[in-house]
Design a protein around this motif. Structure first.
Motif, PDB file in Angstrom:
ATOM      1  N   GLU A 244      60.854 -59.710 -31.590  1.00 40.85           N
ATOM      2  CA  GLU A 244      59.475 -59.980 -30.833  1.00 40.85           C
ATOM      3  C   GLU A 244      59.198 -61.485 -31.127  1.00 40.85           C
ATOM      4  O   GLU A 244      57.975 -61.861 -31.231  1.00 40.85           O
ATOM      5  N   PHE A 245      60.225 -62.378 -30.907  1.00 38.26           N
ATOM      6  CA  PHE A 245      59.832 -63.876 -30.767  1.00 38.26           C
ATOM      7  C   PHE A 245      58.654 -64.088 -30.007  1.00 38.26           C
ATOM      8  O   PHE A 245      58.101 -65.110 -30.133  1.00 38.26           O
ATOM      9  N   GLY A 246      58.580 -63.365 -28.746  1.00 34.33           N
ATOM     10  CA  GLY A 246      57.551 -63.744 -27.909  1.00 34.33           C
ATOM     11  C   GLY A 246      56.132 -63.759 -28.388  1.00 34.33           C
ATOM     12  O   GLY A 246      55.116 -64.293 -27.864  1.00 34.33           O
ATOM     13  N   HIS A 247      56.087 -62.986 -29.529  1.00 34.78           N
ATOM     14  CA  HIS A 247      54.722 -62.679 -30.208  1.00 34.78           C
ATOM     15  C   HIS A 247      54.745 -63.595 -31.729  1.00 34.78           C
ATOM     16  O   HIS A 247      53.874 -63.144 -32.681  1.00 34.78           O
ATOM     17  N   THR A 248      55.636 -64.618 -31.546  1.00 38.85           N
ATOM     18  CA  THR A 248      55.512 -65.600 -32.715  1.00 38.85           C
ATOM     19  C   THR A 248      54.616 -66.864 -32.436  1.00 38.85           C
ATOM     20  O   THR A 248      54.499 -67.171 -31.141  1.00 38.85           O
ATOM     21  N   THR A 249      53.841 -67.248 -33.210  1.00 45.50           N
ATOM     22  CA  THR A 249      52.862 -68.634 -32.947  1.00 45.50           C
ATOM     23  C   THR A 249      53.431 -69.752 -32.374  1.00 45.50           C
ATOM     24  O   THR A 249      54.189 -70.144 -33.104  1.00 45.50           O
ATOM     25  N   MET A 250      53.211 -70.003 -31.183  1.00 43.24           N
ATOM     26  CA  MET A 250      53.570 -71.439 -30.635  1.00 43.24           C
ATOM     27  C   MET A 250      52.629 -72.492 -30.901  1.00 43.24           C
ATOM     28  O   MET A 250      52.836 -73.664 -31.079  1.00 43.24           O
ATOM     29  N   VAL A 251      51.373 -72.095 -30.805  1.00 42.59           N
ATOM     30  CA  VAL A 251      50.275 -73.085 -30.481  1.00 42.59           C
ATOM     31  C   VAL A 251      49.421 -72.385 -31.382  1.00 42.59           C
ATOM     32  O   VAL A 251      48.450 -71.391 -31.324  1.00 42.59           O
ATOM     33  N   GLU A 252      49.130 -73.171 -32.567  1.00 44.06           N
ATOM     34  CA  GLU A 252      48.112 -72.861 -33.642  1.00 44.06           C
ATOM     35  C   GLU A 252      46.466 -72.816 -33.122  1.00 44.06           C
ATOM     36  O   GLU A 252      46.044 -73.702 -32.256  1.00 44.06           O
ATOM     37  N   ASP A 253      45.667 -71.842 -33.228  1.00 45.87           N
ATOM     38  CA  ASP A 253      44.515 -71.661 -32.791  1.00 45.87           C
ATOM     39  C   ASP A 253      44.666 -71.558 -31.334  1.00 45.87           C
ATOM     40  O   ASP A 253      43.702 -72.011 -30.510  1.00 45.87           O
TER      41      ASP A 253
END
Ligand SMILES: [Zn+2]
Length: 404
Positions: A244-253
């Protein structure tokens, strides 16, 4: 080398050896067909008599069949063996948030029949819509024995309960799809995440998979999913949630995601993200504001790709932005896993001439490990998700058995 798991092991019996040899012969027939028994003995190193016994069993079980006589210079005519493609079939069900495709395929994942239905808003209704289609498929081709049904889902299935446990883009509640379909059809059902299915399809049917040990499939659609094959083995993780890399954070907040997290990769690199980028720039051009729901509903990703072909600058920028974020996430996969190949799957690959170089450039700028990963696109016309459903069932019969 794999450590022997003392909580879950199988000792080797004579049955184990027979099973391994049977699967090796079956796979050799699959990849070299049509092939004679003598050549099978040569390729496998097994005794000619052992090959003959295994071949008879496989013929009895209808996995293989004997074709026309071959020709040799010395006059003796070997009978060639090949997979019983005309008699054995696998049903595939590819569930996507809007539509579901149902198909019957042969053992080479060639589809002999397929149709699409609307994906119902809840799983109970979905099963009610699906089952008559499955029964029809089975009835239409009575000469074909179905070995099972493979189902690909935009979500994750719990390894133990086999229930659908994480499908934010499908918005279905927890449900036991496997038992419902098995009871209605009498056929064994295998459920698998869409990205995992695509990774398996690449291993079993892909052109580039020969000799590949580590492969990541990245499915890009309404969301982003990853299927990981490391050291020839599908990685499932604790309870089936790996990938589930699609649901790892790319943009904080960042933006709020349906999974509950904020700033997830898929919110910035999926088809929906590109449509949002376009809508924002189109509406800001119109009234100086950056949001407009009505515009975002008016355009589809397909339409956006067509606008790109027509050199619409806003559409091009939206796709470029999506590609840069795709590259950001893929660079993490390259750096973290160093796979032999990453296969990108989805409508976005139709614009690969534009998207591919941006992804490569972004990966080059963010990954400094010298991982030798090839990043390739999958042609959408080969229906990778649907072929994945066939691979899910096929691997059960053709895959290497677990020993020790
Ligand atoms: Zn998320």
């Amino acid at each position: 080398m794999r450590k022997i798991d003392l909580t879950n092991f199988q000792v080797a019996t004579s049955e184990t050896a027979r099973d391994i040899n049977r699967r090796i012969v079956l796979n050799l027939i699959r990849s070299h067909q049509p092939i004679s028994r003598a050549d099978l003995a040569r390729h496998s190193g097994l005794q000619r008599s052992t090959v003959s016994v295994i071949a008879e069993q496989l013929i009895d079980q209808r996995w293989i069949t004997e074709g026309a006589d071959g020709h040799t210079l010395r006059g003796r005519r070997p009978r060639f063996l090949h997979l019983n493609k005309e008699r054995v079939g696998i049903i595939g069900v590819n569930i996507r948030p809007a539509t579901t495709t149902v198909a019957l395929a042969d053992l080479d994942a060639n589809f002999v029949s397929q149709e699409s239905i609307r994906t119902a808003p809840n799983p109970e209704q979905f099963v009610e819509d699906l089952v008559p289609r499955l029964r029809n498929l089975i009835k239409m081709r009575p000469e074909i024995t179905c070995e099972g049904i493979g189902v690909s889902l935009p979500g994750r299935v719990d390894l133990v309960s086999q229930r659908l446990v994480f499908a934010p883009n499908l918005a279905w509640s927890d449900f036991d799809l496997k038992t419902a379909i098995e009871q209605a059809t009498g056929l064994p059902v295998e459920l698998e995440n869409a990205a995992n299915s695509c990774a398996l399809a690449e291993i079993w049917f892909g052109q580039q998979a020969e000799g590949v040990r580590n492969l990541v499939a990245v499915t890009v659609s309404e969301g982003i999913g990853c299927g990981l094959i490391l050291n020839h083995q599908l990685v499932q993780g604790s309870s089936g949630m790996a990938g589930e890399f699609g649901h790892t954070t790319m943009v904080e907040d960042g933006l709020e995601c349906r999974c509950g997290n904020r700033g997830c990769w898929e919110l910035y690199a999926s088809n929906s993200a590109a449509v949002r980028y376009y809508s924002q720039s189109a509406s800001s051009a119109r009234n100086g504001k950056a949001t407009s729901k009505s515009v975002s509903q008016a355009i589809t990703f397909d339409h956006l790709l067509r606008l790109t072909d027509q050199s619409d600058p806003k559409a091009i920028e939206a796709i470029n932005q999506m590609a840069r974020y795709l590259g950001m996430g893929i660079s993490r996969l390259v750096t973290g896993l160093a796979p032999d190949v990453i296969v990108v799957i989805g409508e976005v690959t139709r614009a690969w001439n534009r998207v591919g170089p941006i992804i490569s450039e972004t990966v080059k700028n963010h990954s400094f490990t010298l991982a030798n990963t090839r990043i390739v696109s999958k042609d959408p016309s080969s229906q990778p998700r649907l072929r994945g459903t066939i691979a899910v069932v096929l691997q059960k019969h053709f895959g290497a058995p677990l020993v020790a």
